[in-house]
Design an enzyme around this catalytic site. Sequence first.
Site, PDB file in Angstrom:
ATOM      1  CE  LYS A  35      -1.585   4.097   2.563  1.00 40.38           C
ATOM      2  NZ  LYS A  35      -1.421   2.871   3.569  1.00 40.38           N
TER       3      LYS A  35
ATOM      4  CE  LYS B  85      -4.538   1.676  -0.985  1.00 40.07           C
ATOM      5  NZ  LYS B  85      -3.827   0.576  -0.481  1.00 40.07           N
TER       6      LYS B  85
ATOM      7  CB  SER C  28      -4.483   1.778   3.675  1.00 40.61           C
ATOM      8  OG  SER C  28      -3.555   1.149   2.693  1.00 40.61           O
TER       9      SER C  28
ATOM     10  CB  SER D  14      -0.952   0.076   1.202  1.00 38.36           C
ATOM     11  OG  SER D  14      -1.849  -0.776   0.911  1.00 38.36           O
TER      12      SER D  14
END
Length: 381
Positions: free
Chosen positions: A223, A51, A113, A48
């Site tokens: 993140k 992202k 997320s 993730s």
Amino acid sequence: MAMVAVAGSSHAQRPSYDGEAPIAYLVDMSSGAVLFARNAERRIPPASMAKMMTAHVVFDLLDEGEISLDQECTVRPDTWRQWSGPSAGSTMFLSPGEQVSIENLLYGVVTVSGNDASVVLSECISGTETAFAALMNRKAEELGLESSNFGNSTGWPDEGESYVSARDLARIAVATIRRYPEYYSQFYGRREFTWGETMGGQPITQPNRNPLMGNVNGADGLKTGHTEEAGFGFTGSAVQDGRRLVMVVAGLDSYNQRIGESTRFMEWGFNAWQSRRLVASGGRIGSAQVQGGSAGEVGLVAPRDLAITVPAGLVSEREAKIVYEGPIRAPIAEGQHIADLVVETPGMPAQRLPLVAEEAVGERGFFGRAWAGLMSLLGLG
């Protein structure tokens, strides 16, 4: 090339760090100094953390006026079905046919997320997730990412099509923080986000997964990522006393190990190193020669507070030089990056800091060019 003395004293001894992460990278944004690197160029699945690039592309489009935060996107039933099951990973808990603003989808991407939010956002902007991934890769090229490719907007495993390096993840983070500080603060700094309802009709509130928040002062991004293939990873940032660090760890074995290692790594960066300011924003460092301009030289100034990073408690011997490819051809815009201040400290890689033009320099007019040509012909230029 010009030389300018900065300071002289005792030699620096580079601090050591013995962390658990097989992949780790730490950079000081105030100076650009890399404080630690372990397997930083190795290609790894992004999970993730991809992202961050999704959000960066959206921030770009917002900044350019191509889209707006209040623009609404429709959740396609097929997209909802694909990303609503128990095996679909993190979710924002969207509903089929729902109208959601780009602002709320960004919270869904960054804060919680949500894979569903990422795909809905990418389809809304580019028509298909594949087309949006192509946009991500064009932006990656512009940012100078050397070991990255994006096959989707979520970081979901895709048979190796998506990959990144720790160094490239840090570059995405630095670019986002530097170019879009307001969007960064709004979306990455949020502690929780509420969207969707339980079967009993209760609102669903999810916390930000950032392992530094609540553990390290000044933590405000970025993140996490986790898949079976990638393990547990995190790209994070924190600012203390005006000094901002960006870190990446990847390949960790557990959720708790990610929390512990991220916290230790960031605290080591702040405690084992210190920042030494060289010149304040707007301060004049020197000048550069100009070719074909209305003036023969242009002043070089700091575009922001310029500092170097050295081991804590030591005043290290260092030398600085102004470097540029010159003479620089006119026209030159005020604030244009035309030179660098390169600072060399024993035992450390050189730290390169940008210098910009103090004022605009236009092109020399016709008679000026003719006179310069005559002087050159006579050997007097």
